[in-house]
Design an enzyme around this catalytic site. Structure first.
Site, PDB file in Angstrom:
ATOM      1  N   ARG A 141     -11.117  33.544 -25.805  1.00 29.38           N
ATOM      2  CA  ARG A 141     -10.411  32.263 -25.869  1.00 29.38           C
ATOM      3  C   ARG A 141      -9.218  32.440 -24.930  1.00 29.38           C
ATOM      4  NH1 ARG A 141      -7.463  31.397 -31.180  1.00 29.38           N
ATOM      5  NH2 ARG A 141      -9.402  30.511 -31.992  1.00 29.38           N
ATOM      6  N   ASP A 186      -7.239  36.045 -33.215  1.00 28.78           N
ATOM      7  CA  ASP A 186      -6.094  35.394 -32.558  1.00 28.78           C
ATOM      8  C   ASP A 186      -5.218  36.461 -31.902  1.00 28.78           C
ATOM      9  OD1 ASP A 186      -6.813  32.876 -33.434  1.00 28.78           O
ATOM     10  OD2 ASP A 186      -5.322  32.768 -35.033  1.00 28.78           O
ATOM     11  N   MET A 187      -4.478  36.045 -30.860  1.00 28.56           N
ATOM     12  CA  MET A 187      -3.524  36.985 -30.250  1.00 28.56           C
ATOM     13  C   MET A 187      -2.117  36.607 -30.703  1.00 28.56           C
ATOM     14  SD  MET A 187      -3.201  39.701 -28.509  1.00 28.56           S
ATOM     15  CE  MET A 187      -4.551  40.067 -27.373  1.00 28.56           C
ATOM     16  N   ARG A 203       6.042  26.369 -35.124  1.00 22.03           N
ATOM     17  CA  ARG A 203       5.592  26.620 -33.742  1.00 22.03           C
ATOM     18  C   ARG A 203       5.042  25.340 -33.113  1.00 22.03           C
ATOM     19  NH1 ARG A 203       3.779  31.891 -35.545  1.00 22.03           N
ATOM     20  NH2 ARG A 203       1.616  31.245 -35.710  1.00 22.03           N
ATOM     21  N   ARG A 204       4.314  24.561 -33.900  1.00 21.30           N
ATOM     22  CA  ARG A 204       3.759  23.305 -33.373  1.00 21.30           C
ATOM     23  C   ARG A 204       4.878  22.323 -33.046  1.00 21.30           C
ATOM     24  NH1 ARG A 204      -0.074  26.305 -33.736  1.00 21.30           N
ATOM     25  NH2 ARG A 204       0.629  26.529 -31.624  1.00 21.30           N
ATOM     26  N   THR A 208      -6.546  24.466 -24.668  1.00 20.28           N
ATOM     27  CA  THR A 208      -5.372  23.811 -24.089  1.00 20.28           C
ATOM     28  C   THR A 208      -5.433  22.303 -24.347  1.00 20.28           C
ATOM     29  OG1 THR A 208      -4.114  23.456 -22.064  1.00 20.28           O
ATOM     30  CG2 THR A 208      -6.493  23.543 -21.818  1.00 20.28           C
ATOM     31  N   GLN A 234      -3.599  35.462 -23.375  1.00 15.35           N
ATOM     32  CA  GLN A 234      -2.493  34.519 -23.141  1.00 15.35           C
ATOM     33  C   GLN A 234      -2.116  34.547 -21.657  1.00 15.35           C
ATOM     34  OE1 GLN A 234      -0.333  36.943 -25.812  1.00 15.35           O
ATOM     35  NE2 GLN A 234      -0.280  35.446 -27.481  1.00 15.35           N
ATOM     36  N   LYS A 266      -2.309  29.488 -23.224  1.00 15.98           N
ATOM     37  CA  LYS A 266      -1.084  29.824 -22.486  1.00 15.98           C
ATOM     38  C   LYS A 266      -0.291  30.904 -23.212  1.00 15.98           C
ATOM     39  CE  LYS A 266      -0.209  25.300 -20.384  1.00 15.98           C
ATOM     40  NZ  LYS A 266       0.579  24.053 -20.531  1.00 15.98           N
ATOM     41  N   GLY A 267      -0.243  30.827 -24.548  1.00 18.00           N
ATOM     42  CA  GLY A 267       0.577  31.746 -25.348  1.00 18.00           C
ATOM     43  C   GLY A 267       1.746  30.985 -25.945  1.00 18.00           C
TER      44      GLY A 267
HETATM   45  P1  FDA Z   1       1.321  22.148 -23.340  1.00 17.00           P
HETATM   46  O1  FDA Z   1       2.142  22.766 -24.398  1.00 17.00           O
HETATM   47  O2  FDA Z   1       1.936  21.908 -22.012  1.00 17.00           O
HETATM   48  O3  FDA Z   1       0.754  20.819 -23.916  1.00 17.00           O
HETATM   49  C1  FDA Z   1       0.094  19.824 -23.111  1.00 17.00           C
HETATM   50  C2  FDA Z   1       0.331  18.479 -23.770  1.00 17.00           C
HETATM   51  O4  FDA Z   1      -0.285  18.480 -25.061  1.00 17.00           O
HETATM   52  C3  FDA Z   1       1.817  18.189 -24.036  1.00 17.00           C
HETATM   53  O5  FDA Z   1       2.386  17.499 -22.994  1.00 17.00           O
HETATM   54  C4  FDA Z   1       1.770  17.353 -25.287  1.00 17.00           C
HETATM   55  O6  FDA Z   1       1.521  16.017 -24.928  1.00 17.00           O
HETATM   56  C5  FDA Z   1       0.553  17.858 -26.028  1.00 17.00           C
HETATM   57  N1  FDA Z   1       0.899  18.797 -27.101  1.00 17.00           N
HETATM   58  C6  FDA Z   1       0.893  20.137 -27.026  1.00 17.00           C
HETATM   59  N2  FDA Z   1       1.236  20.679 -28.207  1.00 17.00           N
HETATM   60  C7  FDA Z   1       1.451  19.652 -29.047  1.00 17.00           C
HETATM   61  C8  FDA Z   1       1.821  19.548 -30.410  1.00 17.00           C
HETATM   62  N3  FDA Z   1       2.031  20.624 -31.151  1.00 17.00           N
HETATM   63  N4  FDA Z   1       1.935  18.329 -30.960  1.00 17.00           N
HETATM   64  C9  FDA Z   1       1.706  17.237 -30.229  1.00 17.00           C
HETATM   65  N5  FDA Z   1       1.361  17.252 -28.923  1.00 17.00           N
HETATM   66  C10 FDA Z   1       1.238  18.438 -28.342  1.00 17.00           C
HETATM   67  N6  FDA Z   1      -1.416  30.876 -28.783  1.00 17.00           N
HETATM   68  C11 FDA Z   1      -1.285  32.195 -28.946  1.00 17.00           C
HETATM   69  O7  FDA Z   1      -0.273  32.779 -28.532  1.00 17.00           O
HETATM   70  N7  FDA Z   1      -2.270  32.911 -29.590  1.00 17.00           N
HETATM   71  C12 FDA Z   1      -3.413  32.323 -30.037  1.00 17.00           C
HETATM   72  O8  FDA Z   1      -4.269  33.008 -30.602  1.00 17.00           O
HETATM   73  C13 FDA Z   1      -3.549  30.917 -29.850  1.00 17.00           C
HETATM   74  N8  FDA Z   1      -4.658  30.270 -30.298  1.00 17.00           N
HETATM   75  C14 FDA Z   1      -4.835  28.948 -29.958  1.00 17.00           C
HETATM   76  C15 FDA Z   1      -6.035  28.307 -30.301  1.00 17.00           C
HETATM   77  C16 FDA Z   1      -6.266  27.005 -29.885  1.00 17.00           C
HETATM   78  C17 FDA Z   1      -7.571  26.346 -30.229  1.00 17.00           C
HETATM   79  C18 FDA Z   1      -5.278  26.319 -29.115  1.00 17.00           C
HETATM   80  C19 FDA Z   1      -5.520  24.936 -28.600  1.00 17.00           C
HETATM   81  C20 FDA Z   1      -4.084  26.924 -28.841  1.00 17.00           C
HETATM   82  C21 FDA Z   1      -3.845  28.228 -29.258  1.00 17.00           C
HETATM   83  N9  FDA Z   1      -2.637  28.856 -28.996  1.00 17.00           N
HETATM   84  C22 FDA Z   1      -2.526  30.209 -29.212  1.00 17.00           C
HETATM   85  C23 FDA Z   1      -1.466  28.064 -28.557  1.00 17.00           C
HETATM   86  C24 FDA Z   1      -1.347  28.022 -27.060  1.00 17.00           C
HETATM   87  O9  FDA Z   1      -0.979  29.282 -26.581  1.00 17.00           O
HETATM   88  C25 FDA Z   1      -0.300  26.996 -26.619  1.00 17.00           C
HETATM   89  O10 FDA Z   1       0.935  27.332 -27.148  1.00 17.00           O
HETATM   90  C26 FDA Z   1      -0.611  25.570 -27.027  1.00 17.00           C
HETATM   91  O11 FDA Z   1      -1.964  25.272 -26.882  1.00 17.00           O
HETATM   92  C27 FDA Z   1       0.184  24.592 -26.146  1.00 17.00           C
HETATM   93  O12 FDA Z   1      -0.157  24.768 -24.801  1.00 17.00           O
HETATM   94  P2  FDA Z   1      -1.051  23.721 -23.966  1.00 17.00           P
HETATM   95  O13 FDA Z   1      -1.920  24.481 -23.045  1.00 17.00           O
HETATM   96  O14 FDA Z   1      -1.716  22.776 -24.879  1.00 17.00           O
HETATM   97  O15 FDA Z   1       0.007  22.993 -23.021  1.00 17.00           O
END
Ligand code: FDA
Length: 300
Positions: free
Chosen positions: A175, A125-126, A279-280, A217, A154, A178-179
């Site tokens: 992987r 992970d980053m 964070r979530r 994402t 990211q 966005k970050g």
């Molecule tokens: P965005 O946040 O815009 O979400 C798109 C839509 O998804 C939102 O409109 C909402 O509807 C829904 N949604 C998103 N998050 C939600 C939540 N928590 N609860 C409910 N609905 C939600 N980051 C990092 O810095 N280092 C890492 O190693 C990782 N690893 C990682 C692994 C995996 C498998 C995923 C999917 C994500 C990560 N991340 C991460 C987190 C990533 O950087 C990012 O913060 C989240 O995925 C949210 O960004 P989205 O691209 O989903 O878009």
């Protein structure tokens, strides 16, 4: 994020942990490894792959880092024993990155050696930007001997495109996300569309260089952009997969799967669930709103 949502999210640290936990259950498998195994089995039955993560980060003493390493080894045993269709994600700060670089590298190498013997892939992970350079350095050190290992990039970091330009030369396994951490504007894009544009630009660079990528994402815009690249560059579904977090947009997840793409879900478990859950919630102010409301209703 609107000002109202910012206020809601800002009040989260005041919420009692037992109430936070009630809402966190959606995002974590449970406290124990058995919980992660059960969740993974259920996802596997639906055709979804897993990546199991032991919750925990920012470890500052060697004993804790060794304990974290032991737990990672226990995850490998569990994947092997239960024949799970899963790999493992690890955070370097839980293995001692902030204590000592070589100590962390040794811990990771031990995990990779055993994972390799079991044919299990490890994703690093980053974490926040204080870790970026060392994480890439560690990845570069292990990559040559352990091809069963991948890194995370990211798209909000301004440096990421250049990092990927170098990493594709090694045929790295990525992987792309966005970050999640809060970073200063000097080093990170802040505008939502800029982060998305950089994501697609980096994804193209990875795919054009024929490196394997996890498209992590839940953003429809990015998923549509990824579909377009997959078609344009004629990628087979062995060269990429979609990755999502446990408890997030399950309908979308099922739709992607039905479209014939591989889908992997990030399955965190463990007693250090608090930071991950906060964070979530910050990504989902609607849930954060329910939590804050619970303070006044006693969680009922
Ligand atoms: P965005 O946040 O815009 O979400 C798109 C839509 O998804 C939102 O409109 C909402 O509807 C829904 N949604 C998103 N998050 C939600 C939540 N928590 N609860 C409910 N609905 C939600 N980051 C990092 O810095 N280092 C890492 O190693 C990782 N690893 C990682 C692994 C995996 C498998 C995923 C999917 C994500 C990560 N991340 C991460 C987190 C990533 O950087 C990012 O913060 C989240 O995925 C949210 O960004 P989205 O691209 O989903 O878009």
């Amino acid at each position: 994020m609107s000002i109202f949502n910012k206020i809601i999210v800002g009040t989260l640290p005041l919420v009692p942990k037992n109430i936070v936990r009630k809402f966190a259950n959606r995002y974590i498998a449970g406290d124990k490894i058995e919980h992660a195994v059960n969740v993974t089995k259920k996802l596997n039955e639906k055709g979804i792959i897993g990546t199991i993560d032991v919750l925990g980060e920012d470890v500052f003493n060697k004993e804790d880092a060794k304990r974290a390493k032991q737990e990672c080894l226990a995850v490998l045993d569990a994947i092997d024993k239960h024949k799970l269709n899963a790999n493992q994600s690890v955070k370097l700060t839980s293995l001692g990155l902030k204590i000592d670089f070589d100590f962390c590298l040794a811990n990771l190498t031990e995990i990779l050696t055993i994972a390799n013997s079991m044919n299990i892939f490890i994703r690093i992970d980053m974490e926040d930007s204080t870790c970026t350079i060392d994480t890439i350095r560690i990845y570069e050190e292990v990559h040559e001997h352990y091809p069963n290992c991948g890194i995370v990039i990211q798209s909000y970091l301004r440096r990421s495109y250049n990092d990927v330009q170098e990493l594709v030369e090694l045929n790295a396994n990525f992987r792309l996300c966005k970050g999640i951490y809060i970073e200063p504007e000097e080093i990170a894009f802040k505008d939502k569309q800029e982060i998305r544009d950089n994501y697609i630009k980096i994804l193209r660079l990875i795919m054009e260089n024929n490196c394997n990528v996890g498209i992590a994402t839940h953003d429809d815009y990015l998923i549509d952009g990824a579909y377009k690249l997959i078609n344009e560059l004629k990628k087979t579904n062995r060269e990429y997969e979609f990755q999502m977090l446990l408890g997030v947009r399950e309908n979308l997840r099922d739709k992607i799967l039905k479209g014939g793409h591989r889908v992997r879900v990030y399955i965190p478990y463990g007693t250090h669930w608090y930071e991950y859950s906060i964070r979530r919630f910050k990504e989902n102010p609607q849930i954060a709103g329910y939590i804050v409301k619970s303070i006044f209703t006693g969680g009922k």
